[in-house]
Write an enzyme that holds these catalytic residues in place. Structure first.
Site, short mmCIF file in Angstrom:
data_model
loop_
_atom_site.label_atom_id
_atom_site.label_comp_id
_atom_site.label_asym_id
_atom_site.label_seq_id
_atom_site.Cartn_x
_atom_site.Cartn_y
_atom_site.Cartn_z
N ASP A 34 0.99 -1.24 -0.18
CA ASP A 34 -0.10 0.01 0.07
C ASP A 34 0.88 1.50 -0.06
OD1 ASP A 34 -2.22 1.94 0.65
OD2 ASP A 34 -3.36 0.13 1.40
N ASN A 35 0.38 2.29 -0.66
CA ASN A 35 1.21 3.73 -0.42
C ASN A 35 0.37 4.71 0.49
OD1 ASN A 35 -1.04 4.32 -2.16
ND2 ASN A 35 0.00 5.42 -3.70
N GLY A 39 -5.43 4.37 2.27
CA GLY A 39 -5.58 3.49 3.44
C GLY A 39 -4.83 4.07 4.60
N TYR A 148 -13.65 6.37 -11.60
CA TYR A 148 -13.65 5.12 -10.79
C TYR A 148 -14.51 4.04 -11.63
CZ TYR A 148 -14.55 1.90 -6.70
OH TYR A 148 -14.82 0.79 -5.88
N LYS A 152 -12.55 0.61 -13.17
CA LYS A 152 -12.80 -0.66 -12.71
C LYS A 152 -13.56 -1.50 -13.91
CE LYS A 152 -12.11 -0.75 -8.35
NZ LYS A 152 -11.07 -1.65 -7.71
#
Length: 319
Positions: A34-35, A39, A148, A152
């Site tokens: 993760d960057n 998160g 988004y 996806k």
């Protein structure tokens, strides 16, 4: 199908951290990549001391190599809430395109099972209800949500191309609204917004008239579905969500009741391209995964409110 070592991109996010936790409980070693763009390291701090858990800070859109072998690559890295992908539009598109390609390349190199965390947003503002996996969707490709939605949709196309062209063992989960502990207070999505507004004595802001519907699934049920899909060998896509469809206004009222907040509900302008109805057809998940949601909304929202309330109490005690 069982696994011994997994890579989870976006593993410090809300959903990713719960998936890491679940895999570790199943004795699967986990590398969390993760960057921290959306998160939080705090989501996996409690896992840091566990045997078999490794945290790797890296941007999935840049090529990477990870030491050791993998038999599962779960690609969850992406901004997922409207404020995040509105604020990080290019990064969101790159996570869907470059990030998916890099994760697929790793799975291909290791002969690993690849799990793509896609979304119900691929259905857009649906003209078919409830939404089965065979529905192609009704998406505005240049609207504000398109960064988004199309990220996806492209990720699904790329995943399918790797399966056809290179024989990579892939699967696609189309995840509907999921909620629970570890959502950010400023996430911007419906449930954390309502809960935090209620706990801080603010009006609950409902977009439009509130008659648009959502089907919300508690995080434990969603993660159980992801693990079952990864282990199934099924190529997907498979809907993972709760078909208990409710109007947004009704959800706001129930959250207000659970929190005990004496606050009004305030209606604000409807969001652009906001789906009017959203409800999964989970017939496929039932038949191929033997999966269905088990946690009721009343139970799930009580757990979620308690988690947020504990967090607010801790913040107050620190000051």
């Amino acid at each position: 199908m069982s696994f011994t070592r997994a890579l989870v991109t976006g593993g410090s996010g809300f959903l990713g951290s719960h998936l890491c936790e679940s895999l570790l409980r199943d004795d699967v070693d986990v590398v969390c990549l993760d960057n921290f763009a959306t998160g939080a390291a705090a989501n996996v701090t409690h896992l840091a001391g566990q045997a078999g858990f490794t945290m790797l800070e890296h941007d999935v859109t840049r090529p990477f190599e990870v030491e050791g072998e993998f038999d599962l690559v779960a690609h969850l890295a992406s901004a997922a809430s409207p404020p995040d992908y509105f604020g990080l539009p290019i990064e969101t598109l790159r996570a869907g395109a470059l990030g998916t390609a890099n994760a697929l390349d790793l799975a291909r190199a290791h002969g690993a099972r690849f799990l793509l965390a896609s979304t119900s947003e691929v259905y857009g503002d649906p003209l078919v209800h409830p939404q089965p996996e065979t529905y192609w969707g009704n998406v505005n490709p240049i609207g504000p949500r398109s960064v988004y939605d199309e990220a996806k949709r492209y990720a699904e196309a790329l995943t399918t191309a790797y399966r056809r062209e290179f024989g990579v063992d892939t699967t696609i989960a189309r995840i509907f609204n999921t909620y629970g502990p570890r959502m950010r207070p400023d996430d911007g999505r419906m449930i954390p917004s309502f809960v935090c507004q209620a706990l801080t004595g603010q009006p609950l802001t409902v977009t439009g008239r509130g008659d648009q519907t959502r089907s919300v699934c508690y995080v434990d049920d969603t993660v159980r579905g992801l693990v079952a899909l990864a282990a199934s060998g099924h190529s997907g896509p498979v809907n993972l969500g709760n078909p208990d469809e409710r109007p947004v206004l009704a959800l706001a009222r129930e959250i207000r009741e659970v929190t005990g907040a004496d606050v009004p509900i305030r209606h604000v302008d409807a969001a652009v391209d906001d789906p009017k109805r959203r409800c999964p057809d989970i017939s496929l998940a039932k038949s191929v995964l033997d999966w269905r949601p088990e946690i009721s909304f009343s139970e799930g929202i009580s757990r979620t409110v308690a988690w947020f309330a504990d967090g607010f109490a801790e913040q107050v005690s620190l000051h």
